[in-house]
Design an enzyme around this catalytic site. Sequence first.
Site, PDB file in Angstrom:
ATOM      1  N   HIS A  94      56.182   9.601  67.855  1.00  0.00           N
ATOM      2  CA  HIS A  94      57.191   8.659  68.316  1.00  0.00           C
ATOM      3  C   HIS A  94      57.852   7.914  67.167  1.00  0.00           C
ATOM      4  O   HIS A  94      58.952   7.384  67.328  1.00  0.00           O
ATOM      5  CB  HIS A  94      56.578   7.693  69.327  1.00  0.00           C
ATOM      6  CG  HIS A  94      56.388   8.299  70.679  1.00  0.00           C
ATOM      7  ND1 HIS A  94      56.616   7.618  71.852  1.00  0.00           N
ATOM      8  CD2 HIS A  94      56.014   9.550  71.055  1.00  0.00           C
ATOM      9  CE1 HIS A  94      56.379   8.417  72.882  1.00  0.00           C
ATOM     10  NE2 HIS A  94      56.005   9.594  72.416  1.00  0.00           N
ATOM     11  N   HIS A  98      50.498  18.526  73.441  1.00  0.00           N
ATOM     12  CA  HIS A  98      49.767  18.344  74.687  1.00  0.00           C
ATOM     13  C   HIS A  98      48.462  19.125  74.723  1.00  0.00           C
ATOM     14  O   HIS A  98      47.747  19.085  75.729  1.00  0.00           O
ATOM     15  CB  HIS A  98      50.653  18.721  75.869  1.00  0.00           C
ATOM     16  CG  HIS A  98      51.756  17.744  76.099  1.00  0.00           C
ATOM     17  ND1 HIS A  98      52.667  17.871  77.119  1.00  0.00           N
ATOM     18  CD2 HIS A  98      52.106  16.613  75.446  1.00  0.00           C
ATOM     19  CE1 HIS A  98      53.526  16.876  77.078  1.00  0.00           C
ATOM     20  NE2 HIS A  98      53.202  16.098  76.054  1.00  0.00           N
TER      21      HIS A  98
END
Length: 731
Positions: A101, A270
């Site tokens: 991020h 993920h």
Amino acid sequence: MDVATGSTAGGGCPMHGDGRVRALLGRTNRDWWPDALAVDILSPNGSANPMGEDFDYAEAFNALDYHALKADLTALMTDSQPWWPADYGHYGPFFIRMAWHAAGTYRTGDGRGGANSGQQRFAPLNSWPDNGNLDKARRLLWPIKQKYGQNVSWADLFILAGNVAIESMGGPIFGFGGGRADVYEPEKDIYWGDEDKWVNEGVQTRIDPDRGLQDLDGPLAAIQMGLIYVNPEGPGGNPDPLQSARDIKATFERMAMNHEETVALTAGGHTFGKAHGNGDPSLLGAAPAGCDLASQGFGWVSSHESGGIGEHTVTSGLEGAWVNTPTQWSENYFRLLLDYDYELVHSPAGAQQWQPINQKPEDMAPAAWDASIKVPTMMTTADMALKMDPEFRVISEKFRTDHESFKDAFARAWFKLCHRDMGPKVRYLGPEVPAEDLIWQDPVPAGTMPSDADVAAVKAKIAASGLTVSQLIKTAWASASTYRKSDHRGGANGARIRLDPQKDWDVNEPAMLAKVLAKLDEVRGPLSMADAIVLGGVVGLEKAIRDAGFDVEVPFTGGRGDATEAQTEADSFAVLEPQADAFRNYLPRKLRVKTEEMMLDRAALLGLSVPEMTVLVGGLRVLGANHGERGHGHFTKRSGQLTNDFFVNLLEMTNVWKAVEDSDDEEYVATDRAGGHETWRASRADLVFGSNAELRAVAEVYAEKGHETKFVKDFVKAWNKVMNADRFDVK
């Protein structure tokens, strides 16, 4: 790991239309948090940087005990703290999300965003819903940052922690380059959007669901305020995997990722960690920028009986791990995604997510807070897009059957994600910089420093070549002014102005450019074309100065290299093409954004101050640098001479200005007050230096008697700054 790491996308050109430069518009931190302390009231008193202007971060980083730092980071991964316990006893997924991020705000349209300056520490990014609870990750890093001090920036530490997290869980890493120097205040020239609500406040998305991102404003990639990429529940919360796939593609294109890189990043990210939504989101407190003094910058504090930590953590609102081995690199992501059928369910926090039907016990994940408990895995709508979209499905099947290919693709895509905004490889520091040159790094072969004799000889040949001051100035400016300090792309080094796509940009006047480049190539001798182009500008500028009656030296530093077509990713340079260039008075069509705002944005990307921008515009006008010999702003009878005539005549009170009919307020004509005859023509980019009080104050300085030489010297200094903006090899 609460990563909205899908992306939301659609079709169409990643940077369309005129919205690319909305950097000066949109809401400010003060709009979001009106009670925040206005520290910037002290900005006029000096820089916010406590390290001082003389601090050399590269020197400090090179003195770092790099391997000791990595060892400390590795130990941190499993050092669970009671105030924010590690899921599964391992902080690795948390730090991967933090690094992702930090880097993932990068966008190709204007090169802004990214991890390059540690902006995740400041509002608005530190308080975006998509960055929920990452304040805790940064606090976990504080003891390490405190220990190593100035030798490692927060910006570098964010990315290195992500790398170490992946390595500590057995994942593949391509390398690491340090060199990201911190800033100490929010970057105010980044346009994050103009909504007045966050993604979780029910605001409508920025796009028409039926059209995707093709109408998304400017450089933005996310479809809602406060998102890094996409809403993991689907566009605007609509759990439609195909619409999500469409938006994912366009979003990642806007951050320089192709579709294979997109799948690799999403699946690789993920493979680790979980999403958090096992509680009541209404019990969360304010984000860091809005919390009270006692919270000490800790945001999203929950009033849940457990304090909203561990089992009851709420971040994205989704709940669960993607795979059954959330702290180990594995092949399980694609296996679980492709082998199971999924049904749409709701998390305890009410978020929409997908759950495997009839999942085998061995494929269930351990509970993050108790490994003896087994819970179903889950997928987001963005994950389901990799299964349901035909193109993504082919890539997913390929990676599922060829794990080595997946490992390599993820490692390279992660490296690109974390380093795309750093510019050329020469800026990378540390022992883990990969030897391989990557096309997206815009590689340029090392140049050779020419001798003084060679420079003098080529200067004489250029002067005798028949090329005009205007042609030489235009060509040098066109080459160097592509630079943008946001991601350090563009610039004169590499001479890419002679390659696709830059040689055919309308702003560069291709026919004229081809003629000048051919002549410079003919006379350049041992100099690179990149050096010859800049030296041509020196020759033109020196003549203009002499002809104006001044004796001011124009410096030249050689040593640039010439890039080849094979070293140039032509498509990726398309976003550097100016839609408007006030320095050349170029405006091919009316834009939504005011011309003068476009000018400020381009000046900001060049790293120019107000005086530097002002003196360059005024000088370029009288030198004849306007696109296509356009006469607007050419306020001089001594064309081709470097005089302050632009400012003198602009501020002359005998002129009466009026907008030209049917010009949409983009063209103006001046008439003499006494005689009524036409005197000059101008654009908005010309007249703003007389109408705006701050710009006029600077323009008046350059128009004053006694400041003629100052004007010339200031122009030369600003010109030289632009010509060498990309010379990291000599800084």
